[in-house]
Design an enzyme around this catalytic site. Structure first.
Site, mmCIF file in Angstrom:
data_model
loop_
_atom_site.group_PDB
_atom_site.id
_atom_site.type_symbol
_atom_site.label_atom_id
_atom_site.label_comp_id
_atom_site.label_asym_id
_atom_site.label_seq_id
_atom_site.Cartn_x
_atom_site.Cartn_y
_atom_site.Cartn_z
ATOM 1 N N TYR A 14 0.824 -1.211 0.000
ATOM 2 C CA TYR A 14 0.000 0.000 0.000
ATOM 3 C C TYR A 14 0.860 1.264 0.000
ATOM 4 C CZ TYR A 14 -4.002 -2.994 0.779
ATOM 5 O OH TYR A 14 -4.960 -3.944 0.621
ATOM 6 N N TYR A 142 -11.784 -8.353 6.902
ATOM 7 C CA TYR A 142 -10.686 -8.314 5.929
ATOM 8 C C TYR A 142 -10.327 -9.746 5.548
ATOM 9 C CZ TYR A 142 -6.223 -7.827 3.666
ATOM 10 O OH TYR A 142 -5.204 -7.924 2.753
ATOM 11 N N ASP A 243 -12.115 -17.540 8.453
ATOM 12 C CA ASP A 243 -10.802 -17.050 8.037
ATOM 13 C C ASP A 243 -9.950 -16.878 9.297
ATOM 14 O OD1 ASP A 243 -8.589 -15.612 7.302
ATOM 15 O OD2 ASP A 243 -9.674 -14.122 6.113
ATOM 16 N N LYS A 272 -0.451 -16.942 7.403
ATOM 17 C CA LYS A 272 0.430 -16.148 8.280
ATOM 18 C C LYS A 272 1.377 -16.960 9.178
ATOM 19 C CE LYS A 272 -1.495 -11.654 7.877
ATOM 20 N NZ LYS A 272 -2.852 -11.316 7.446
HETATM 21 C C1 LIG Z 1 -3.468 -11.279 6.173
HETATM 22 C C2 LIG Z 1 -4.847 -11.800 6.047
HETATM 23 C C3 LIG Z 1 -5.315 -12.316 4.828
HETATM 24 C C4 LIG Z 1 -4.483 -12.301 3.563
HETATM 25 O O1 LIG Z 1 -3.313 -13.032 3.662
HETATM 26 P P1 LIG Z 1 -2.085 -12.697 2.653
HETATM 27 O O2 LIG Z 1 -1.066 -13.724 3.011
HETATM 28 O O3 LIG Z 1 -1.663 -11.301 2.972
HETATM 29 O O4 LIG Z 1 -2.604 -12.837 1.278
HETATM 30 C C5 LIG Z 1 -6.587 -12.807 4.801
HETATM 31 N N1 LIG Z 1 -7.376 -12.817 5.892
HETATM 32 C C6 LIG Z 1 -6.958 -12.349 7.077
HETATM 33 C C7 LIG Z 1 -7.866 -12.411 8.259
HETATM 34 C C8 LIG Z 1 -5.683 -11.823 7.195
HETATM 35 O O5 LIG Z 1 -5.283 -11.320 8.370
#
Ligand SMILES: *Cc1c(COP(=O)(O)O)cnc(C)c1O
Length: 422
Positions: A14, A142, A243, A272
């Site tokens: 960004y 997100y 997620d 992550k």
């Molecule tokens: C970071 C994140 C993503 C995206 O993961 P990337 O490895 O950056 O593509 C998706 N969902 C959540 C909740 C995240 O924290």
């Protein structure tokens, strides 16, 4: 380092290439510290965006990478398989809730969520219900930066207005109101219930970040709310996509945030911290029912297969990271971090500039009334030996679990000084 080249040629997350923000040159990282080129050590309060659970330059992870490197760093996963992927699959099936039995190894968090969405759509298509092709997401959510996931991010603070014509129009329920330790009343779920009642015929799945909404606002919500969503999904035959890319592997105090509510999703995305911050890897797990549904359909296969799927090097490091975590007193460490963050950040509540201070697991959030000057705050923290990356009105810390009491004290102390006297 050639910072001029960096400024002129390299995109950072960004960022602008016309007016590039300052970036700090890093030479190495060790323990909980990132060392700049001038040898200043900064306590990493971000775990490099939720990833580095065990800190940096971790002997066990390095050894796993080196061992695997000497065998093979990569082979294609089409038609071939290998021990690191099988071992990782076993571990993931083992540590996630029982019904999640099938594993897709992807290469980044966003891709894991794309895969999750595709699984949900293909599941309904296979069952002859291709009209069920929309999602219900939460505001302040997100889920990634790719087109499929962007369409599920918060429509206001996400990127919807920029790409309006290109994004699928999904449904959005309000961000969960009841906080982590609050009950969830009928009124708190009413709008979500109504959206499901009215649109379930078009809905494939509800997609959410369980308990902790990350990049969309750093909010913690009630496990009862999540329980109610699971019940509604069952009642109306919707899949639930969780997620846990940010929350997975203990960050919220439970191995997976879903455990706070005692629920299991139909599809789970991880990323992550999966490799303990060593390299990129992600995974999407699903239930037998979802996998069977997909594979009995017209296509007969799940339609996804990235080039670097199941990368052996990343899988080997991930196995070592999960073992290291499971063999550590992580619950106690996270509980201690939570307690210390809570105690030491509490005085900030008295500051006029501060709107809210909240903690959950190894996450501490200071929400200001006004957006902070990121560069100024970042620099003031660096002067105090601390690395944080504020955004908007939020300054937050999620340190490696191995941080010492003293280092965490330095981190919260720096936050107190910088945020308490704006
Ligand atoms: C970071 C994140 C993503 C995206 O993961 P990337 O490895 O950056 O593509 C998706 N969902 C959540 C909740 C995240 O924290």
């Amino acid at each position: 380092m050639d910072l001029d080249f960096d400024r002129n040629h390299l995109w950072h997350p960004y960022s602008s290439l016309i007016d590039p923000p300052p970036v700090y040159p890093v030479e190495r990282a060790e323990g909980v510290r990132i060392y700049l080129e001038d040898d200043r050590g900064l306590i990493d309060g971000m775990s490099s965006w939720w990833c580095a659970l065990h800190g940096y330059n971790v002997p066990e992870l390095n050894a796993a990478a080196q061992r695997q490197l000497e065998k093979m760093s990569h082979v294609m996963f089409g038609g071939l398989t290998h021990e690191p992927a099988i071992e990782l699959g076993k571990r993931l099936v083992d540590i996630t809730p029982e019904p999640l039995q099938r594993v897709f190894l992807a290469d980044s968090g966003s891709v894991a969520m794309e895969v999750a969405i595709k699984m949900a759509l293909q599941y309904w298509q296979s069952r002859g219900r291709s009209e069920k092709n929309r999602l219900l997401a939460l505001r302040n959510g997100y889920h990634g930066d790719t087109f499929g996931t962007m369409a599920t991010c918060d429509p206001v603070n996400g990127m919807h207005h920029l790409f309006a014509g290109q994004l699928t129009q999904h449904f959005f329920a309000p961000a969960p109101k009841p906080k982590f330790n609050e009950p969830c009343g009928e009124e708190d779920i009413a709008e979500l219930r109504q959206l499901i009642e009215q649109n379930h015929a078009q809905l494939a799945a509800v997609t959410l970040e369980p308990i902790v909404q990350g990049a969309g606002g750093m909010r913690f919500y009630s496990p009862e709310y999540l329980k109610r969503v699971r019940e509604l999904c069952d009642e109306y035959e919707l899949l639930l996509i969780a997620d846990e890319i940010a929350t997975g592997f203990g960050r919220s105090g439970k191995m997976f945030a879903c455990e706070h509510a005692g629920i299991s999703p139909d599809i789970l995305a991880l990323g992550k911290a999966l490799t303990g911050g060593t390299m990129t890897l992600a995974a999407t797990l699903c239930t037998d029912r979802v996998a069977d549904g997909i594979c009995r359909g017209e296509a007969g296969v799940f339609m996804h297969g990235p080039t670097f799927m199941g990368n052996p090097l990343a899988c080997a490091v991930s196995n070592a990271s999960i073992d290291l975590l499971l063999n550590s007193p992580w619950q106690k460490r996270v509980a201690n971090i939570e307690k210390q963050l809570k105690t030491e950040l509490a005085p900030l509540k008295e500051s006029e500039a501060v709107a809210d201070v909240r903690t959950l697991g190894a996450i501490g959030v200071v929400e200001m009334h006004e957006p902070v000057d990121m560069m100024q705050v970042q620099e003031a923290l660096i002067d105090r030996g601390v690395w944080l990356r504020p955004f908007g009105r939020l300054v937050y810390a999620m340190p490696p679990y191995v941080i010492s009491e003293q280092d965490l004290g330095q981190l919260t102390g720096a936050m107190m000084e910088v945020l308490g006297n704006p």
